[in-house]
Design an enzyme around this catalytic site. Structure first.
Site, mmCIF file in Angstrom:
data_model
loop_
_atom_site.group_PDB
_atom_site.id
_atom_site.type_symbol
_atom_site.label_atom_id
_atom_site.label_comp_id
_atom_site.label_asym_id
_atom_site.label_seq_id
_atom_site.Cartn_x
_atom_site.Cartn_y
_atom_site.Cartn_z
ATOM 1 N N ARG A 259 -1.657 0.399 1.420
ATOM 2 C CA ARG A 259 -2.844 -0.180 2.065
ATOM 3 C C ARG A 259 -3.836 0.908 2.487
ATOM 4 O O ARG A 259 -5.049 0.733 2.383
ATOM 5 C CB ARG A 259 -2.389 -1.000 3.273
ATOM 6 C CG ARG A 259 -3.521 -1.739 3.954
ATOM 7 C CD ARG A 259 -2.999 -2.665 5.035
ATOM 8 N NE ARG A 259 -4.055 -3.519 5.556
ATOM 9 C CZ ARG A 259 -4.351 -3.648 6.839
ATOM 10 N NH1 ARG A 259 -3.663 -2.980 7.744
ATOM 11 N NH2 ARG A 259 -5.321 -4.432 7.226
ATOM 12 N N HIS B 195 -7.756 0.965 1.645
ATOM 13 C CA HIS B 195 -8.782 0.988 2.701
ATOM 14 C C HIS B 195 -9.629 2.251 2.628
ATOM 15 O O HIS B 195 -10.783 2.243 3.043
ATOM 16 C CB HIS B 195 -8.127 0.850 4.078
ATOM 17 C CG HIS B 195 -7.763 -0.566 4.399
ATOM 18 N ND1 HIS B 195 -7.738 -1.063 5.684
ATOM 19 C CD2 HIS B 195 -7.434 -1.602 3.596
ATOM 20 C CE1 HIS B 195 -7.392 -2.347 5.646
ATOM 21 N NE2 HIS B 195 -7.189 -2.691 4.398
#
Ligand code: HEM
Length: 320
Positions: free
Chosen positions: A63, A67
């Site tokens: 993640r 991001h």
């Protein structure tokens, strides 16, 4: 006049495309082969150790790279702490109280600094750690091109704009990814990243209490650990096999067992929207793996800084 205008426009387009090609041309699979030959094995060992300590860390590291790249490109801007001249991305809504793995990145960085000083960028660490995390949890491997440089600034508001929220509907998910050059099938395959890891109650409460396109037994079970008030940080698994990178996420969507509102948006069940992609990945794990690998390689090329742009940070959380 019209034709000289179009000549100018064409020239600008050629120059811009040329610059983009030059920037990506400078990434290479062998970038650290002579300057830091152990770089890739240092990162892989540290990721494997972190995942062995806590399986979920693989999800958190995947993640983190997503991001990073969706906001201002893969420049490790997500790692920058607040500074006197900017508020960092970590305070943005999708990241606050939610980003994990920063400590693992710091550990990797100090091991790399001990081995080859100021050579391996934080942005490359994120890209390689994401791939190694996917592999550690049973997913596909893919080549990661290297040579990204680290950015020197961050804009918190940009993270609020560029990162999708769990309340997002299909149309806006498609738009958010299209802004970065991904079509809806790539958006669906990348969402397959939710085959691993977990989300906090605050991000799925309204779905399990208020939505109708959810399997009732699934919702009831989740209500046990995610009360209507309180327990905001209590976790729910993003799919039925959160420690394994597999295609269960897509099969779960077909059963109305998407944890996030945004995930269930990918499957309406009536053949509309992105249903066909979900069905395809639910029944064809090999296709999911190869499309995911290709899409991740594309994510890793977003807005990269190369050559003499940016810098190689000494400490990932602050500019040199
Ligand atoms: C499609 C739009 C997306 C939305 C709306 C979204 C939203 C979210 C939310 C709300 C969480 C839970 C955060 C928390 O509760 O702390 C989460 C977790 C996660 N997301 Fe996404 N995400 C999206 C796409 C992606 C993509 C493209 C990837 C990677 C390829 C990804 C990888 C992950 C992973 C692995 C986790 C679990 C992290 C952990 O357990 O620490 N997500 N996402």
């Amino acid at each position: 006049m019209a034709s000289s205008c179009s000549v100018v426009v064409t020239a600008i387009v050629v120059v811009v495309l040329g610059m983009a090609a030059a920037a990506s041309a400078q990434l290479s699979a062998t970038f650290y082969d002579s300057s830091c030959p152990r770089a890739l094995s240092i990162i892989r060992s540290a990721v494997n150790a972190a995942v062995a300590r806590e399986t979920r860390m693989g999800a958190s590291l995947l993640r983190l790279h997503f991001h990073d790249c969706f906001v201002q490109g893969c420049d490790a801007s997500v790692l920058l702490a607040d500074a006197p001249n900017f508020s960092g991305e970590q305070g943005a809504f999708p990241n606050a109280n939610s980003l994990r793995g920063l400590d693992v990145v710091d550990t990797i960085k100090s091991q790399l600094e001990a081995s080859c000083r100021q050579t391996v960028s934080c942005a490359d660490i994120l890209a390689v750690a994401a791939r190694d995390s996917v592999v550690a949890l049973g997913g596909p491997s893919y080549p990661v091109l290297l040579g990204r440089r680290d950015g020197t600034t961050a804009v918190q508001m940009q993270a609020n704009i560029d990162l999708p929220a769990p309340t997002t509907n299909l149309g806006n998910l498609v738009t958010t990814f299209a802004r970065r050059g991904f079509n809806s099938s790539e958006m669906v395959v990348l969402s397959g990243g939710h085959t691993i890891g977990a989300a906090q109650c605050t991000n799925f409460r309204s779905r399990i209490y208020g939505e109708t396109n959810i399997d009732s037994a699934f919702a009831a079970a989740l209500r046990g650990s995610c009360p209507q008030a309180g327990g905001n940080a209590n976790l729910g698994a993003l799919d039925s096999t959160p420690n394994a990178f597999d295609n269960a996420f897509f099969r779960d969507l077909m059963l109305g067992r998407g944890l996030l509102h945004s995930d269930q948006q990918l499957y309406a069940g009536d053949g509309t929207g992105t249903d066909a992609f979900v069905r395809n990945y639910a029944s064809n794990s090999a296709q999911f793996f190869s499309d995911f690998a290709a899409a991740m390689a594309k994510v890793g090329g977003l807005g990269v800084l190369t050559g003499s742009q940016g810098q190689v940070r000494l400490n990932c959380s602050r500019v040199n």
